[in-house]
Scaffold this motif. Structure first.
Motif, PDB file in Angstrom:
ATOM      1  N   ASP A 211       0.858  -1.186   0.000  1.00 27.40           N
ATOM      2  CA  ASP A 211       0.000   0.000   0.000  1.00 27.40           C
ATOM      3  C   ASP A 211       0.891   1.231   0.000  1.00 27.40           C
ATOM      4  O   ASP A 211       1.302   1.716   1.054  1.00 27.40           O
ATOM      5  CB  ASP A 211      -0.886  -0.051   1.252  1.00 27.40           C
ATOM      6  N   MET A 212       1.228   1.752  -1.181  1.00 36.94           N
ATOM      7  CA  MET A 212       2.147   2.883  -1.265  1.00 36.94           C
ATOM      8  C   MET A 212       1.892   3.685  -2.532  1.00 36.94           C
ATOM      9  O   MET A 212       1.376   3.164  -3.527  1.00 36.94           O
ATOM     10  CB  MET A 212       3.598   2.405  -1.222  1.00 36.94           C
ATOM     11  N   SER A 213       2.250   4.955  -2.499  1.00 42.09           N
ATOM     12  CA  SER A 213       2.121   5.820  -3.666  1.00 42.09           C
ATOM     13  C   SER A 213       3.129   6.950  -3.552  1.00 42.09           C
ATOM     14  O   SER A 213       3.692   7.195  -2.479  1.00 42.09           O
ATOM     15  CB  SER A 213       0.702   6.386  -3.781  1.00 42.09           C
ATOM     16  N   VAL A 214       3.366   7.618  -4.655  1.00 44.41           N
ATOM     17  CA  VAL A 214       4.196   8.815  -4.665  1.00 44.41           C
ATOM     18  C   VAL A 214       3.251  10.008  -4.551  1.00 44.41           C
ATOM     19  O   VAL A 214       2.262  10.102  -5.286  1.00 44.41           O
ATOM     20  CB  VAL A 214       5.042   8.925  -5.934  1.00 44.41           C
ATOM     21  N   VAL A 215       3.541  10.898  -3.612  1.00 43.98           N
ATOM     22  CA  VAL A 215       2.662  12.038  -3.341  1.00 43.98           C
ATOM     23  C   VAL A 215       3.449  13.329  -3.498  1.00 43.98           C
ATOM     24  O   VAL A 215       4.568  13.453  -2.986  1.00 43.98           O
ATOM     25  CB  VAL A 215       2.072  11.951  -1.915  1.00 43.98           C
ATOM     26  N   SER A 216       2.853  14.277  -4.198  1.00 45.45           N
ATOM     27  CA  SER A 216       3.468  15.588  -4.376  1.00 45.45           C
ATOM     28  C   SER A 216       2.597  16.643  -3.713  1.00 45.45           C
ATOM     29  O   SER A 216       1.429  16.805  -4.062  1.00 45.45           O
ATOM     30  CB  SER A 216       3.623  15.906  -5.871  1.00 45.45           C
ATOM     31  N   TYR A 217       3.175  17.329  -2.725  1.00 41.64           N
ATOM     32  CA  TYR A 217       2.517  18.482  -2.118  1.00 41.64           C
ATOM     33  C   TYR A 217       3.084  19.722  -2.795  1.00 41.64           C
ATOM     34  O   TYR A 217       4.244  20.067  -2.605  1.00 41.64           O
ATOM     35  CB  TYR A 217       2.788  18.538  -0.623  1.00 41.64           C
ATOM     36  N   ARG A 218       2.250  20.368  -3.598  1.00 39.14           N
ATOM     37  CA  ARG A 218       2.633  21.606  -4.257  1.00 39.14           C
ATOM     38  C   ARG A 218       1.968  22.775  -3.537  1.00 39.14           C
ATOM     39  O   ARG A 218       1.337  22.583  -2.508  1.00 39.14           O
ATOM     40  CB  ARG A 218       2.244  21.541  -5.733  1.00 39.14           C
ATOM     41  N   LYS A 219       2.088  23.955  -4.049  1.00 39.77           N
ATOM     42  CA  LYS A 219       1.565  25.123  -3.357  1.00 39.77           C
ATOM     43  C   LYS A 219       0.077  24.951  -3.067  1.00 39.77           C
ATOM     44  O   LYS A 219      -0.715  24.661  -3.961  1.00 39.77           O
ATOM     45  CB  LYS A 219       1.801  26.380  -4.187  1.00 39.77           C
ATOM     46  N   GLY A 220      -0.296  25.120  -1.803  1.00 44.17           N
ATOM     47  CA  GLY A 220      -1.686  24.990  -1.386  1.00 44.17           C
ATOM     48  C   GLY A 220      -2.069  23.604  -0.919  1.00 44.17           C
ATOM     49  O   GLY A 220      -3.155  23.421  -0.362  1.00 44.17           O
ATOM     50  N   CYS A 221      -1.207  22.599  -1.109  1.00 48.67           N
ATOM     51  CA  CYS A 221      -1.532  21.233  -0.701  1.00 48.67           C
ATOM     52  C   CYS A 221      -1.384  21.077   0.808  1.00 48.67           C
ATOM     53  O   CYS A 221      -0.522  21.703   1.435  1.00 48.67           O
ATOM     54  CB  CYS A 221      -0.643  20.230  -1.420  1.00 48.67           C
ATOM     55  N   HIS A 222      -2.194  20.196   1.394  1.00 50.00           N
ATOM     56  CA  HIS A 222      -2.212  20.010   2.845  1.00 50.00           C
ATOM     57  C   HIS A 222      -2.911  18.688   3.158  1.00 50.00           C
ATOM     58  O   HIS A 222      -3.602  18.114   2.312  1.00 50.00           O
ATOM     59  CB  HIS A 222      -2.972  21.156   3.513  1.00 50.00           C
TER      60      HIS A 222
END
Length: 641
Positions: free
Chosen positions: A159-170
């Motif tokens: 159970d895994m993924s690549v996650v990108s928090y860009r501007k405004g992400c939370h």
């Protein structure tokens, strides 16, 4: 801290078990020098990771960590492998924007599906496949077990993924408890790699302490105790604990346009051993509810009207006494019999109303300027030192924080000592402190028998009991998550007091300063919208089953929106069929505004939330939120039912 008697809470590994785990790690799966008997995964990890002395050190840190047990590994993989993984993820994987009440992120699909790709597709992701296999290898699972004492972990359920928090992400407060999840983890790959991630860029992992409750359900405190900023190749993990492992991810406030900055990570869960795997035992029923389950158990503390007050009847005009009282607060147009009759007709048909310029001019003028000044004084205005304010900002003086943050977090007025005295109603609002003015709306207008009579006139419903509070949603900090607290229909009455920031005006144009709304609120860029959603039956992650993708791109519904029709987005959004199905749950969205009253008849089970207010907002989102238990009125006989 976690209860050591809870069946799903981690407890210190017994003295007899810990040496046996270390011995097994050293003698079978893991050794400091790879041999033919070890997995090919061993060389990919950082040197010395599996050394018994390092495992013992990490285990000790885990047992003594706070606010709940967790461990941070400074370097997990060989750096060249992680750089290749980062390059493959950015070049070959597709990131989808996902936004709900609880998060906004860009995320790939589940990387467990790599096993089902064709040879040609796999050839594009060799390093990512290597990393995934290493993470879920027997030796690394034994390593996690030795550090945490969590018990057997599954090698088949990945159970895994690549996650990108860009501007405004939370990602807002939650405890990760779903299904068979046992260990939660994050492997950081912040960009750009050559430049260290700065704390004022946001994106820190926040860990929350809990406080016991009389009913036995621990709740997180409103303010986190520990903040962990992302660092390249750093790996943090903790055992998932119902009612204890509360955490969140701070909003990222820098964008890709600034040196390609984004909080990139690989995150996921290790699950307990599955049927057929060594060490499998059926999952015990948790004694404590998960944060998701607690969202369905909220209750409103209602207050009754005086027994001496006769209930209002729908066709009775407002008394002179009521009109006199309400004139101190309301725009006189909303006290005209003709206006109230027209509003009642519309509400009966549409189940909601949005009334602009609701307060009288002197009161609106006072609030318009004073609330902006209040934000400036509390370091929450557009000129604040950092985009994300301190958690304590705005919680001094008359205001305090209300939690728990796995349900909501915002500011409320402190109760007056001894229950009073109340502010005397007066037309001279300009001479009053703004906190007193807001308190007067909360403590005098909303609970009054005059306002009750007015609500009965415009809704054809009888308010039986009432609850109200002034709310302040601070930028970069506050929100409410989707809850369904009513077993019966409720009448929601929300007075929006969010001051407008004048948008630039073209030469020769004009704007109504009362109704002007800044572009950031209007487009949804700043969040803070009020959203109503149909009940869902899925037993799933609350961050998944409450779709928010119909959200911010809706404008305000004006006076024609109602809680029985789906609002269409103002712009086209490419979504798959599953997303379209989830969008059908959105009943009503209303953007923040100033001096606007929203009335909504909320059916049983309908969920609502106020979207997290972004750090991009130039000030707080303010309102007076009222909830009324209602009874129907028999117009023919005049009797209540």
């Amino acid at each position: 801290m976690a209860s050591k008697t809870h069946p799903r809470s981690p407890s210190p590994t017994p003295a007899a078990e810990q040496p046996s785990l270390l011995k097994r790690l050293k003698s079978s799966h893991i050794s400091e020098t790879p041999t033919s008997s070890t997995s090919d995964s061993t060389p990919h990890f950082a040197t010395g990771l599996f050394a018994p002395t390092n495992i013992h050190r990490l285990h000790t840190e885990y047992e003594t960590s706070a606010p709940f047990k967790h461990t941070l590994v400074e370097k997990l993989f060989q750096d060249d492998l992680l750089q290749k993984v980062k390059d493959e993820a950015l070049a070959e994987l597709s990131f989808s924007e996902k936004e709900t009440d609880i998060y906004k992120v860009y995320q790939t699909g589940d990387l467990a599906s790599l096993s089902y790709l064709s040879e040609q597709q796999i050839a594009l992701l060799p390093s990512l496949l290597t990393l995934r296999n290493a993470l879920y290898s027997p030796m690394f699972r034994e390593f996690l077990r030795a550090v945490t004492g969590c018990g057997p972990l599954s090698g088949t359920k990945q159970d895994m993924s690549v996650v990108s928090y860009r501007k405004g992400c939370h990602l807002l407060n939650h405890d990760d408890v779903i299904g068979t999840r046992r260990v939660s983890y994050i492997l950081y790959m912040p960009l750009p790699h050559y430049q260290g991630w700065q704390a004022d860029w946001g994106g820190a992992l926040e860990l929350y302490p809990v406080k016991p409750r009389p009913e036995g359900l621990p709740e997180p405190e409103p303010v986190p105790e520990k903040s962990v900023p992302p660092v390249w190749n750093q790996f943090i993990f903790f055992e998932v604990q119902p009612g204890h492992s509360f955490h969140s991810v701070e909003e990222v406030v820098v964008g890709e346009s600034e040196d390609g900055r984004q909080r990139l990570s690989i995150s996921g869960w290790f699950h307990s051993a599955q049927p057929g795997e060594e060490g499998y035992v059926p999952e015990p029923q948790p004694e404590l509810k998960s944060s998701r389950e607690q969202l369905t158990s909220t209750q409103t503390d209602f207050k009754s009207y005086p027994e001496t007050a006769d209930p209002p009847l729908p066709d009775d005009p407002l008394s002179e006494e009521h009109v006199s009282f309400l004139s101190e607060f309301l725009n006189p147009v909303y006290l005209q019999a003709r206006t109230m009759k027209a509003l009642a007709s519309r509400f009966v048909e549409e189940s909601s109303l949005e009334l602009h310029s609701f307060l009288c001019a002197p009161l609106a003028d006072k609030l318009r300027t004073a609330l902006v000044e209040k934000d400036e004084q509390d370091g929450l205005g557009p000129k604040r030192a950092t985009r994300i304010p301190p958690h304590t900002a705005g919680s001094q003086g008359a205001w305090q924080l209300r939690g728990p943050p796995h349900k909501w977090r915002y500011g409320t007025l402190r109760p007056l000592e001894g229950g009073g005295p109340k502010m005397a109603v007066s037309p001279r609002w300009a001479h009053a402190d703004v906190d007193d003015v807001v308190r007067s709306l909360q403590d005098e207008l909303y609970p009054s028998t005059a306002f009750r009579a007015w609500l009965a006139c415009v809704s054809k419903l009888l308010p039986v009991r009432h609850s109200e509070e002034a709310r302040r949603f601070r930028p970069g900090l506050d929100y409410t998550l989707a809850t369904s607290e009513a077993a019966e229909a409720r009448l929601d009455v929300v007075l929006g007091l969010t001051p407008q920031v004048e948008p630039p005006q073209e030469e020769g144009s004009s704007s109504d300063r009362e109704e002007a709304v800044p572009v950031g609120w209007q487009t949804g860029e700043w969040g803070g919208w009020e959203c109503y959603m149909a009940p869902h039956e899925e037993e799933d992650d609350p961050a998944v089953y409450r779709s928010g993708s119909a959200k911010k791109k809706n404008g305000t519904n004006g006076t024609n929106g109602h809680a029985e029709s789906k609002e269409e987005p103002m712009e086209d959004v490419e979504e798959d069929e599953d997303d379209d199905e989830e969008d059908d749950g959105t009943l009503l969205t209303v953007q923040p505004g100033f001096n606007r009253l929203l009335l909504v008849l909320r059916d049983e089970g309908v969920m609502r939330f106020v979207k997290y207010v972004s750090a991009a907002a130039e000030g707080s989102r303010w309102d007076i939120c009222g909830e009324f238990e209602i009874g129907m009125i028999q117009e023919d006989s005049g009797d209540e039912s």
